[in-house]
Each structure stands twice: as structure tokens, then as C-alpha cells.
Design a protein around this motif. Structure first.
Motif, PDB file in Angstrom:
ATOM      1  N   THR A  30       0.832  -1.205   0.000  1.00  0.00           N
ATOM      2  CA  THR A  30       0.000   0.000   0.000  1.00  0.00           C
ATOM      3  C   THR A  30       0.865   1.253   0.000  1.00  0.00           C
ATOM      4  O   THR A  30       0.609   2.190  -0.762  1.00  0.00           O
ATOM      5  CB  THR A  30      -0.933   0.007   1.239  1.00  0.00           C
ATOM      6  N   ILE A  31       1.894   1.259   0.823  1.00  0.00           N
ATOM      7  CA  ILE A  31       2.799   2.419   0.875  1.00  0.00           C
ATOM      8  C   ILE A  31       3.466   2.613  -0.477  1.00  0.00           C
ATOM      9  O   ILE A  31       3.554   3.732  -0.986  1.00  0.00           O
ATOM     10  CB  ILE A  31       3.846   2.239   1.990  1.00  0.00           C
ATOM     11  N   GLU A  32       3.927   1.532  -1.072  1.00  0.00           N
ATOM     12  CA  GLU A  32       4.597   1.628  -2.375  1.00  0.00           C
ATOM     13  C   GLU A  32       3.648   2.156  -3.440  1.00  0.00           C
ATOM     14  O   GLU A  32       4.021   2.992  -4.263  1.00  0.00           O
ATOM     15  CB  GLU A  32       5.160   0.272  -2.784  1.00  0.00           C
ATOM     16  N   SER A  33       2.405   1.696  -3.443  1.00  0.00           N
ATOM     17  CA  SER A  33       1.456   2.164  -4.456  1.00  0.00           C
ATOM     18  C   SER A  33       1.129   3.634  -4.248  1.00  0.00           C
ATOM     19  O   SER A  33       0.898   4.367  -5.210  1.00  0.00           O
ATOM     20  CB  SER A  33       0.185   1.320  -4.453  1.00  0.00           C
ATOM     21  N   LYS A  34       1.118   4.096  -3.003  1.00  0.00           N
ATOM     22  CA  LYS A  34       0.876   5.515  -2.727  1.00  0.00           C
ATOM     23  C   LYS A  34       2.019   6.364  -3.260  1.00  0.00           C
ATOM     24  O   LYS A  34       1.814   7.444  -3.782  1.00  0.00           O
ATOM     25  CB  LYS A  34       0.697   5.777  -1.229  1.00  0.00           C
ATOM     26  N   GLN A  36       3.825   5.663  -5.813  1.00  0.00           N
ATOM     27  CA  GLN A  36       3.800   5.636  -7.264  1.00  0.00           C
ATOM     28  C   GLN A  36       2.639   6.430  -7.852  1.00  0.00           C
ATOM     29  O   GLN A  36       2.636   6.718  -9.037  1.00  0.00           O
ATOM     30  CB  GLN A  36       3.745   4.198  -7.761  1.00  0.00           C
ATOM     31  N   SER A  37       1.651   6.772  -7.034  1.00  0.00           N
ATOM     32  CA  SER A  37       0.511   7.540  -7.529  1.00  0.00           C
ATOM     33  C   SER A  37       0.995   8.928  -7.934  1.00  0.00           C
ATOM     34  O   SER A  37       1.423   9.709  -7.103  1.00  0.00           O
ATOM     35  CB  SER A  37      -0.577   7.663  -6.457  1.00  0.00           C
ATOM     36  N   ALA A  38       0.912   9.192  -9.219  1.00  0.00           N
ATOM     37  CA  ALA A  38       1.454  10.437  -9.749  1.00  0.00           C
ATOM     38  C   ALA A  38       0.527  11.625  -9.513  1.00  0.00           C
ATOM     39  O   ALA A  38       0.987  12.743  -9.371  1.00  0.00           O
ATOM     40  CB  ALA A  38       1.735  10.282 -11.232  1.00  0.00           C
ATOM     41  N   ASN A  39      -0.768  11.381  -9.493  1.00  0.00           N
ATOM     42  CA  ASN A  39      -1.687  12.509  -9.367  1.00  0.00           C
ATOM     43  C   ASN A  39      -3.025  12.064  -8.784  1.00  0.00           C
ATOM     44  O   ASN A  39      -3.225  10.893  -8.476  1.00  0.00           O
ATOM     45  CB  ASN A  39      -1.887  13.177 -10.730  1.00  0.00           C
ATOM     46  N   ALA A  40      -3.929  13.014  -8.663  1.00  0.00           N
ATOM     47  CA  ALA A  40      -5.243  12.728  -8.079  1.00  0.00           C
ATOM     48  C   ALA A  40      -6.026  11.724  -8.913  1.00  0.00           C
ATOM     49  O   ALA A  40      -6.781  10.919  -8.374  1.00  0.00           O
ATOM     50  CB  ALA A  40      -6.028  14.026  -7.934  1.00  0.00           C
ATOM     51  N   TRP A  41      -5.869  11.750 -10.231  1.00  0.00           N
ATOM     52  CA  TRP A  41      -6.609  10.813 -11.094  1.00  0.00           C
ATOM     53  C   TRP A  41      -6.206   9.378 -10.796  1.00  0.00           C
ATOM     54  O   TRP A  41      -7.038   8.480 -10.787  1.00  0.00           O
ATOM     55  CB  TRP A  41      -6.395  11.135 -12.567  1.00  0.00           C
ATOM     56  N   GLU A  46      -7.670   4.188  -8.245  1.00  0.00           N
ATOM     57  CA  GLU A  46      -7.443   3.140  -7.256  1.00  0.00           C
ATOM     58  C   GLU A  46      -8.657   2.946  -6.362  1.00  0.00           C
ATOM     59  O   GLU A  46      -8.977   1.831  -5.954  1.00  0.00           O
ATOM     60  CB  GLU A  46      -6.248   3.498  -6.374  1.00  0.00           C
ATOM     61  N   MET A  47      -9.344   4.035  -6.061  1.00  0.00           N
ATOM     62  CA  MET A  47     -10.469   3.990  -5.136  1.00  0.00           C
ATOM     63  C   MET A  47     -11.780   3.601  -5.810  1.00  0.00           C
ATOM     64  O   MET A  47     -12.735   3.232  -5.135  1.00  0.00           O
ATOM     65  CB  MET A  47     -10.644   5.347  -4.458  1.00  0.00           C
TER      66      MET A  47
END
Length: 76
Positions: A30-34, A36-41, A46-47
Motif C-alpha cells: 500500500t505504501i509503495e502504491s501511494k 507511485q501515484s502520480a496525481n489525483a486521477w 485506485e479507489m
């Protein structure tokens, strides 16, 4: 936040080694995916589908957000 982490650690210590490792892996993923999230989109994508809401949410969002009367279009 720290208090929540402390409570989580206490509960984790009560689990088996295997369960602890599984949860640790989920947390790290979860931390790693956060990171890597480049922007709000990306975050919204993800949500998507992960939040419980009434079936008519998209048609009646004003009702649920602001308390306005429902449209009562009964189209399904």
C-alpha cells in the motif's frame, strides 16, 4: 496517528508469525502504491468501486450530499 500505529502494533503482536508477515506485506504494498501515484486521477482510479454507496448515488448525489429532495424518476 502515532497512537493508532501503537494500537495496531499491539494487535499485530497477538497474531501468528504468518499473519504478521501477510499484513506487513499488505502495508508495504500500500505504501509503495501511494508513492507511485502520480496525481489525483491515479488515486481516484485506485479507489473506484471501493466505497459503499446507494445504487442511485450518481443520479441522486445532490440528495445525499445536500439533502435536497430526490428526483423520483424511478428509471432503472
Amino acid at each position: 496517528m502515532i497512537q493508532q500505529l501503537e494500537q495496531a502494533i499491539i494487535k499485530l503482536s497477538e497474531l501468528s508469525q504468518t499473519e504478521q508477515e501477510e499484513i506487513a506485506q499488505m502495508i508495504l504494498s500500500t505504501i509503495e502504491s501511494k508513492k507511485q501515484s502520480a496525481n489525483a486521477w491515479d488515486t481516484l482510479e485506485e479507489m473506484a468501486g471501493s466505497i459503499e454507496a446507494p445504487e442511485d448515488w450518481s443520479k441522486e448525489h445532490d440528495h445525499y450530499l445536500y439533502g435536497t429532495p430526490k428526483n423520483n424518476n424511478n428509471e432503472q
